[in-house]
Structure formats: structure tokens, C-alpha cells
Design an enzyme around this catalytic site. Structure first.
Site, PDB file in Angstrom:
ATOM      1  N   ALA A  28       0.867  -1.167   0.000  1.00 28.27           N
ATOM      2  CA  ALA A  28       0.000   0.000   0.000  1.00 28.27           C
ATOM      3  C   ALA A  28       0.910   1.226   0.000  1.00 28.27           C
ATOM      4  O   ALA A  28       2.068   1.139   0.431  1.00 28.27           O
ATOM      5  CB  ALA A  28      -0.867  -0.004   1.248  1.00 28.27           C
TER       6      ALA A  28
ATOM      7  N   GLU B  96      -0.716  -9.225  -0.700  1.00 31.94           N
ATOM      8  CA  GLU B  96      -2.154  -9.427  -0.475  1.00 31.94           C
ATOM      9  C   GLU B  96      -2.910  -9.464  -1.805  1.00 31.94           C
ATOM     10  O   GLU B  96      -3.834 -10.259  -1.985  1.00 31.94           O
ATOM     11  CB  GLU B  96      -2.699  -8.323   0.433  1.00 31.94           C
TER      12      GLU B  96
ATOM     13  N   GLY C  90       0.481  -4.914   0.770  1.00 32.06           N
ATOM     14  CA  GLY C  90      -0.668  -4.967  -0.138  1.00 32.06           C
ATOM     15  C   GLY C  90      -0.362  -5.656  -1.461  1.00 32.06           C
ATOM     16  O   GLY C  90      -1.271  -6.169  -2.125  1.00 32.06           O
TER      17      GLY C  90
ATOM     18  N   GLU D 184       4.222  -5.123   7.393  1.00 28.84           N
ATOM     19  CA  GLU D 184       3.453  -4.044   8.034  1.00 28.84           C
ATOM     20  C   GLU D 184       3.878  -3.751   9.472  1.00 28.84           C
ATOM     21  O   GLU D 184       3.818  -2.608   9.919  1.00 28.84           O
ATOM     22  CB  GLU D 184       1.946  -4.370   8.001  1.00 28.84           C
TER      23      GLU D 184
HETATM   24  N1  COA Z   1       4.593   3.199  -0.524  1.00 31.04           N
HETATM   25  C1  COA Z   1       4.997   4.363  -1.044  1.00 31.04           C
HETATM   26  N2  COA Z   1       6.125   4.503  -1.735  1.00 31.04           N
HETATM   27  C2  COA Z   1       6.898   3.426  -1.898  1.00 31.04           C
HETATM   28  C3  COA Z   1       6.549   2.175  -1.384  1.00 31.04           C
HETATM   29  C4  COA Z   1       5.333   2.070  -0.670  1.00 31.04           C
HETATM   30  N3  COA Z   1       4.889   0.916  -0.159  1.00 31.04           N
HETATM   31  N4  COA Z   1       7.524   1.283  -1.702  1.00 31.04           N
HETATM   32  C5  COA Z   1       8.443   1.972  -2.402  1.00 31.04           C
HETATM   33  N5  COA Z   1       8.067   3.258  -2.522  1.00 31.04           N
HETATM   34  C6  COA Z   1       8.789   4.332  -3.219  1.00 31.04           C
HETATM   35  C7  COA Z   1       9.967   4.840  -2.410  1.00 31.04           C
HETATM   36  O1  COA Z   1       9.538   5.768  -1.434  1.00 31.04           O
HETATM   37  C8  COA Z   1      10.797   5.460  -3.504  1.00 31.04           C
HETATM   38  O2  COA Z   1      10.225   6.683  -3.868  1.00 31.04           O
HETATM   39  P1  COA Z   1      11.194   7.993  -4.075  1.00 31.04           P
HETATM   40  O3  COA Z   1      12.097   7.600  -5.213  1.00 31.04           O
HETATM   41  O4  COA Z   1      10.231   9.072  -4.432  1.00 31.04           O
HETATM   42  O5  COA Z   1      11.913   8.173  -2.781  1.00 31.04           O
HETATM   43  C9  COA Z   1      10.583   4.520  -4.671  1.00 31.04           C
HETATM   44  O6  COA Z   1       9.347   3.840  -4.410  1.00 31.04           O
HETATM   45  C10 COA Z   1      11.673   3.483  -4.835  1.00 31.04           C
HETATM   46  O7  COA Z   1      11.797   2.776  -3.631  1.00 31.04           O
HETATM   47  P2  COA Z   1      13.190   2.616  -2.831  1.00 31.04           P
HETATM   48  O8  COA Z   1      12.866   2.352  -1.401  1.00 31.04           O
HETATM   49  O9  COA Z   1      14.087   3.756  -3.137  1.00 31.04           O
HETATM   50  O10 COA Z   1      13.759   1.293  -3.530  1.00 31.04           O
HETATM   51  P3  COA Z   1      14.806   0.261  -2.893  1.00 31.04           P
HETATM   52  O11 COA Z   1      15.237  -0.612  -4.013  1.00 31.04           O
HETATM   53  O12 COA Z   1      15.830   0.948  -2.089  1.00 31.04           O
HETATM   54  O13 COA Z   1      13.926  -0.609  -1.860  1.00 31.04           O
HETATM   55  C11 COA Z   1      11.982  -1.848  -1.140  1.00 31.04           C
HETATM   56  C12 COA Z   1      12.880  -1.438  -2.323  1.00 31.04           C
HETATM   57  C13 COA Z   1      10.762  -2.580  -1.701  1.00 31.04           C
HETATM   58  C14 COA Z   1      12.747  -2.775  -0.181  1.00 31.04           C
HETATM   59  C15 COA Z   1      11.529  -0.582  -0.363  1.00 31.04           C
HETATM   60  O14 COA Z   1      11.005   0.327  -1.304  1.00 31.04           O
HETATM   61  C16 COA Z   1      10.485  -0.820   0.700  1.00 31.04           C
HETATM   62  O15 COA Z   1      10.783  -1.332   1.757  1.00 31.04           O
HETATM   63  N6  COA Z   1       9.216  -0.408   0.408  1.00 31.04           N
HETATM   64  C17 COA Z   1       8.142  -0.493   1.370  1.00 31.04           C
HETATM   65  C18 COA Z   1       7.664  -1.907   1.539  1.00 31.04           C
HETATM   66  C19 COA Z   1       6.576  -1.985   2.575  1.00 31.04           C
HETATM   67  O16 COA Z   1       6.778  -1.781   3.759  1.00 31.04           O
HETATM   68  N7  COA Z   1       5.347  -2.312   2.111  1.00 31.04           N
HETATM   69  C20 COA Z   1       4.237  -2.512   2.966  1.00 31.04           C
HETATM   70  C21 COA Z   1       3.416  -1.302   3.020  1.00 31.04           C
HETATM   71  S1  COA Z   1       2.019  -1.576   4.070  1.00 31.04           S
END
Ligand code: COA
Length: 260
Positions: free
Chosen positions: A66, A115, A112, A135
Site C-alpha cells: 500500500a 495481499e 498490499g 506491516e
Molecule cells: N509506498 C509508497 N512509496 C513506496 C513504497 C510504498 N509501499 N515502496 C516503495 N516506494 C517508493 C519509495 O519511497 C521510492 O520513492 P522515491 O524515489 O520518491 O523516494 C521509490 O518507491 C523506490 O523505492 P526505494 O525504497 O528507493 O527502492 P529500494 O530498491 O531501495 O527498496 C523496497 C525497495 C521494496 C525494499 C523498499 O522500497 C520498501 O521497503 N518499500 C516499502 C515496503 C513496505 O513496507 N510495504 C508494505 C506497506 S504496508
């Protein structure tokens, strides 16, 4: 409705829905969920569509969860509504839909995103995919059905381990846990999804809908799944497709199902 966050493409009777927010790793913001609701509802009612493949844009992510940026301003009421509407309008809609939906997981499927994949009837993942429900790292729990669907798919012990550690698992681990149907290379991902869906599209469409209903009933609390199976089995006898299927078998030819 013109879509800004998803791409909908038709290929014969198969429809692709691609979540298209690559710069945000295809995170599901509310606008994307609204578009998914509209596109999926349309696909389920459009007789030209036999089934769906849901995937994400790019090579890195299916859906990284999400959209976390939308969480900051929510209160208890807002959080409850977000989960309830998301579940009803997208995740339950897919799971209980009358047509097969395959998740082609092309990278991260987190929160999400996992999910969404779990709401689909079949999951095919590329070997670079990483899956998890992180989460609790945010002070949250899964809200789009993840605690229920993960438990049904992998059992309580593994589900609690994945949810409480927030660890990501690899495609190979997901296969071993029974969370996904196939692991293939990135290049093979969409061809494999198409192969599987096209095979299903040769079968009787109303029987597919009945099969989804009956199998879902196995995990629905308070529902007598055997009773649902009996009712759905009986309903098949009202369909032209059943007459066609039986005639085709007896006449030693391929059936030509009309979905009636
Ligand atoms: N919501 C909003 N934005 C998200 C996102 C999410 N769930 N997951 C990634 N993004 C965005 C990042 O903020 C970043 O945006 P920016 O370039 O404007 O800063 C962009 O997507 C790229 O992500 P980034 O974190 O820089 O990539 P990475 O390769 O370093 O890491 C992940 C990849 C997937 C490990 C990391 O993005 C992450 O942990 N995301 C969240 C996962 C999460 O907790 N999901 C559950 C949500 S309930």
C-alpha cells in the site's frame, strides 16, 4: 474511465491489468485501488474477457505495498475504512470473481502487493521476486486480507512467522511453502501466465465460476463447502455448456463452449 495508474490491455479473451506506478514500485495508492475496482468489475462483466492476468510495470516490483505516504494522516476511523473498502472493492472482488485471475509476480510483492497476489486464484512468480508482509515494521498489521489469506495458504505457523518477523522470503521459499504455483525466469513469467490462463479459457466458463465459488467455500467461515459444491454441481446441469461438453465427449470432438 481513463486510467492513470493502471494499463488495461486485451489479448484475445485474455486481459492484462498492469499496475503502472513504476517510480513508486507500483505501490497501491487509493487512486490505483479505485481504478483496479473499475477495471476488474468491467472485466468480470465484459463477455469478451475470459480471464485476467495482473502484473506490475518494470522489472523490479509487482507491488511494493500500500502507498505508505497515505498512512500519515489516517485516524482509527480512516484506517478501518481504508481496510474495509480495499478488501471489499478490490481484494474480495478478485477472489470471489467469476473468472480466473492470475497474478504474474515480477518482483517485490510486499504488504498490499502480496495481499493482491494472494487474492488472485493462481500465483506465478519470477525467480527474482521477494515476498513478505512487513506491516509490523510500520506499526501496522496487514489490512487487505493478508492475515487471513496467508494463513489459509501456508498455515498458521508460517503465517505468524512471516507477519511477526516481517522478513521477506524468496521465490524458492514461497514455492516450498505452497504460497505460489510456479517459479519461472522473468522472461518466462508472462508466457507461463498466458499458457495457464489460455488453458483455462478452453474450459467451460460457467463451470470455472462454479469451481471458484466451491473452492472458496472451503475456507469461508461458517459456510458448508460441501453444500456449496452440491449446489454448484447441480446448477451446471442448467447450462448449455454442460450439454455441449458431454455431447463433444460422446462425439469425440473438441467442445465449443459459449459460457451459457
Ligand atoms: N509506498 C509508497 N512509496 C513506496 C513504497 C510504498 N509501499 N515502496 C516503495 N516506494 C517508493 C519509495 O519511497 C521510492 O520513492 P522515491 O524515489 O520518491 O523516494 C521509490 O518507491 C523506490 O523505492 P526505494 O525504497 O528507493 O527502492 P529500494 O530498491 O531501495 O527498496 C523496497 C525497495 C521494496 C525494499 C523498499 O522500497 C520498501 O521497503 N518499500 C516499502 C515496503 C513496505 O513496507 N510495504 C508494505 C506497506 S504496508
Amino acid at each position: 474511465m481513463a486510467f492513470e495508474n493502471i494499463i488495461v490491455e486485451q489479448k484475445d479473451r485474455l486481459q492484462y491489468i498492469t499496475i503502472n506506478r513504476e517510480s513508486k514500485l507500483n505501490a497501491l495508492n487509493q487512486a490505483t485501488l479505485k481504478e483496479l475496482h473499475v477495471a476488474i468489475t468491467d472485466a468480470f462483466t465484459n463477455s469478451q474477457v475470459g480471464g485476467l492476468i495482473i502484473t506490475g510495470s518494470g522489472q523490479k516490483a509487482f507491488v511494493a505495498g500500500a502507498d505508505i505516504s497515505e498512512f500519515a494522516l489516517l485516524d482509527v476511523e480512516g484506517g478501518t475504512l481504508l481496510a474495509r473498502e480495499g478488501q471489499t472493492n478490490v481484494f474480495d472482488l478478485i477472489e470471489n470473481g467469476p473468472k480466473p485471475v492470475i497474478a504474474a509476480v515480477n518482483g517485490f510483492a510486499l504488504g498490499g502487493g502480496l495481499e493482491l497476489a494472494m487474492a488472485c486464484h493462481i500465483r506465478i512468480v519470477s525467480d527474482n521476486a521477494k515476498m513478505g508482509l512487513p506491516e509490523v515494521t510500520l506499526g501496522l498489521i496487514p489490512g487487505y486480507g493478508g492475515t487471513q489469506r496467508l494463513t489459509r495458504l501456508v498455515g498458521k505457523g508460517k503465517a505468524l512467522e512471516m507477519i511477526m518477523t516481517a522478513d521477506m522470503i524468496t521465490a524458492a521459499q514461497a514455492y516450498e511453502f505452497g504460497l505460489v504455483n510456479y517459479v519461472v525466469s522473468q522472461e518466462e513469467l508472462l508466457p507461463k501466465a498466458e499458457e495457464l490462463l489460455n488453458k483455462m479459457l478452453l474450459r467451460a466458463p460457467l463451470a470455472l465460476a462454479s469451481a471458484i465459488k466451491a473452492v472458496n467455500a472451503a475456507a469461508a467461515p461458517g459456510v458448508n463447502g460441501f453444500g456449496v459444491e452440491i449446489a454448484e454441481f447441480g446448477k451446471c446441469f442448467a447450462t448449455e455448456d454442460l450439454k455441449e461438453g458431454v455431447s463433444a465427449f460422446l462425439e469425440k470432438r473438441k467442445p465449443d463452449f459459449k459460457g451459457k
